[in-house]
Design a protein around this motif. Structure first.
Motif, PDB file in Angstrom:
ATOM      1  N   ARG A 187      58.940  20.875  74.936  1.00  0.00           N
ATOM      2  CA  ARG A 187      59.944  19.894  75.385  1.00  0.00           C
ATOM      3  C   ARG A 187      60.205  18.856  74.301  1.00  0.00           C
ATOM      4  NH1 ARG A 187      57.214  20.258  80.181  1.00  0.00           N
ATOM      5  NH2 ARG A 187      56.086  18.336  79.787  1.00  0.00           N
ATOM      6  N   GLN A 188      59.144  18.371  73.662  1.00  0.00           N
ATOM      7  CA  GLN A 188      59.308  17.372  72.611  1.00  0.00           C
ATOM      8  C   GLN A 188      60.095  17.938  71.432  1.00  0.00           C
ATOM      9  OE1 GLN A 188      55.226  16.286  71.917  1.00  0.00           O
ATOM     10  NE2 GLN A 188      55.244  14.701  73.498  1.00  0.00           N
ATOM     11  N   LEU A 189      59.795  19.173  71.066  1.00  0.00           N
ATOM     12  CA  LEU A 189      60.531  19.806  69.976  1.00  0.00           C
ATOM     13  C   LEU A 189      61.997  19.988  70.355  1.00  0.00           C
ATOM     14  CD1 LEU A 189      60.692  21.217  67.234  1.00  0.00           C
ATOM     15  CD2 LEU A 189      59.945  23.325  68.385  1.00  0.00           C
ATOM     16  N   SER A 190      62.240  20.415  71.570  1.00  0.00           N
ATOM     17  CA  SER A 190      63.607  20.596  72.044  1.00  0.00           C
ATOM     18  C   SER A 190      64.373  19.280  72.021  1.00  0.00           C
ATOM     19  CB  SER A 190      63.590  21.179  73.454  1.00  0.00           C
ATOM     20  OG  SER A 190      64.880  21.262  73.973  1.00  0.00           O
ATOM     21  N   ASP A 191      63.735  18.221  72.502  1.00  0.00           N
ATOM     22  CA  ASP A 191      64.377  16.897  72.488  1.00  0.00           C
ATOM     23  C   ASP A 191      64.695  16.466  71.057  1.00  0.00           C
ATOM     24  OD1 ASP A 191      64.141  16.826  75.235  1.00  0.00           O
ATOM     25  OD2 ASP A 191      62.415  15.457  75.225  1.00  0.00           O
ATOM     26  N   TYR A 192      63.755  16.681  70.152  1.00  0.00           N
ATOM     27  CA  TYR A 192      63.961  16.300  68.755  1.00  0.00           C
ATOM     28  C   TYR A 192      65.130  17.089  68.156  1.00  0.00           C
ATOM     29  CZ  TYR A 192      63.210  15.557  63.816  1.00  0.00           C
ATOM     30  OH  TYR A 192      63.403  15.237  62.509  1.00  0.00           O
ATOM     31  N   LEU A 193      65.161  18.399  68.426  1.00  0.00           N
ATOM     32  CA  LEU A 193      66.228  19.226  67.859  1.00  0.00           C
ATOM     33  C   LEU A 193      67.593  18.881  68.449  1.00  0.00           C
ATOM     34  CD1 LEU A 193      64.414  22.656  67.598  1.00  0.00           C
ATOM     35  CD2 LEU A 193      65.004  21.074  65.738  1.00  0.00           C
ATOM     36  N   PRO A 252      69.877  18.296  65.130  1.00  0.00           N
ATOM     37  CA  PRO A 252      70.052  19.752  65.017  1.00  0.00           C
ATOM     38  C   PRO A 252      70.043  20.261  63.573  1.00  0.00           C
ATOM     39  CG  PRO A 252      72.099  18.718  65.709  1.00  0.00           C
ATOM     40  CD  PRO A 252      71.047  17.654  65.725  1.00  0.00           C
ATOM     41  N   ASP A 253      70.485  19.420  62.633  1.00  0.00           N
ATOM     42  CA  ASP A 253      70.510  19.852  61.237  1.00  0.00           C
ATOM     43  C   ASP A 253      69.109  20.000  60.634  1.00  0.00           C
ATOM     44  OD1 ASP A 253      73.210  19.858  61.399  1.00  0.00           O
ATOM     45  OD2 ASP A 253      73.517  18.021  60.231  1.00  0.00           O
ATOM     46  N   SER A 254      68.116  19.463  61.316  1.00  0.00           N
ATOM     47  CA  SER A 254      66.758  19.548  60.751  1.00  0.00           C
ATOM     48  C   SER A 254      66.261  20.996  60.679  1.00  0.00           C
ATOM     49  CB  SER A 254      65.787  18.688  61.560  1.00  0.00           C
ATOM     50  OG  SER A 254      65.658  19.173  62.869  1.00  0.00           O
ATOM     51  N   LEU A 255      66.840  21.894  61.481  1.00  0.00           N
ATOM     52  CA  LEU A 255      66.474  23.313  61.368  1.00  0.00           C
ATOM     53  C   LEU A 255      66.863  23.870  60.007  1.00  0.00           C
ATOM     54  CD1 LEU A 255      67.383  24.737  64.880  1.00  0.00           C
ATOM     55  CD2 LEU A 255      65.111  24.560  63.865  1.00  0.00           C
ATOM     56  N   ILE A 256      67.942  23.333  59.446  1.00  0.00           N
ATOM     57  CA  ILE A 256      68.432  23.834  58.153  1.00  0.00           C
ATOM     58  C   ILE A 256      67.920  22.972  56.999  1.00  0.00           C
ATOM     59  CG2 ILE A 256      70.531  24.248  56.775  1.00  0.00           C
ATOM     60  CD1 ILE A 256      71.937  24.751  59.497  1.00  0.00           C
ATOM     61  N   GLY A 259      65.593  20.279  57.177  1.00  0.00           N
ATOM     62  CA  GLY A 259      64.292  19.636  57.299  1.00  0.00           C
ATOM     63  C   GLY A 259      64.408  18.296  57.998  1.00  0.00           C
ATOM     64  N   LYS A 260      63.271  17.635  58.114  1.00  0.00           N
ATOM     65  CA  LYS A 260      63.215  16.367  58.820  1.00  0.00           C
ATOM     66  C   LYS A 260      63.982  15.287  58.054  1.00  0.00           C
ATOM     67  CE  LYS A 260      59.868  13.194  60.834  1.00  0.00           C
ATOM     68  NZ  LYS A 260      58.461  12.911  61.024  1.00  0.00           N
ATOM     69  N   PRO A 261      64.854  14.524  58.775  1.00  0.00           N
ATOM     70  CA  PRO A 261      65.592  13.455  58.085  1.00  0.00           C
ATOM     71  C   PRO A 261      64.639  12.326  57.666  1.00  0.00           C
ATOM     72  CG  PRO A 261      66.048  13.400  60.443  1.00  0.00           C
ATOM     73  CD  PRO A 261      65.176  14.602  60.176  1.00  0.00           C
ATOM     74  N   ASN A 262      65.053  11.654  56.588  1.00  0.00           N
ATOM     75  CA  ASN A 262      64.212  10.532  56.092  1.00  0.00           C
ATOM     76  C   ASN A 262      64.377   9.296  56.889  1.00  0.00           C
ATOM     77  OD1 ASN A 262      63.141  12.096  54.072  1.00  0.00           O
ATOM     78  ND2 ASN A 262      64.831  11.655  52.685  1.00  0.00           N
TER      79      ASN A 262
END
Length: 108
Positions: free
Chosen positions: A89-95, A99-103, A105-108
């Motif tokens: 659930r936490q991962l889903s909420d974050y994504l 959504p671009d973090s899948l491509i 990476g994690k934003p700064n």
């Protein structure tokens, strides 16, 4: 024959929990519950939070007449499943928020 090959695999990769889990499953299916319990416990030493191994251990414990231990293993399995569901659930909420973090990476 399958158990023989699993033992060879266990010698080659002694820390691989999946070999122990499969050996335990096959041993359980053969009706050797106490031996299966030991193999499930070996798998858990290598993957202590694995809900599937805990669930299967509970089944062998139950079949061996070790009901309190079976209930405890099943309860622990449910805790692990709840924790995994929370993480998903936490991962889903974050994504959803990033959504671009899948491509990228994690934003700064």
């Amino acid at each position: 024959l399958a158990r023989h090959h699993l033992r060879i695999a266990m010698d080659l990769a002694p820390e691989d929990w999946t070999n122990y889990h499969l050996l335990a499953f096959l041993t359980h299916r053969a009706g050797h519950y106490e031996e299966a319990i030991e193999a499930f416990q070996q798998a858990l030493r290598r993957a202590p939070d694995n809900a599937a191994v805990l669930r299967d251990l509970a089944t062998s414990l139950h079949m061996a007449g070790r009901y309190e231990e079976a209930a405890s293993a099943l309860q622990q399995s449910l805790v692990e499943l709840r924790d995994a569901a929370r993480a998903i659930r936490q991962l889903s909420d974050y994504l959803e928020r990033h959504p671009d973090s899948l491509i990228f990476g994690k934003p700064n």
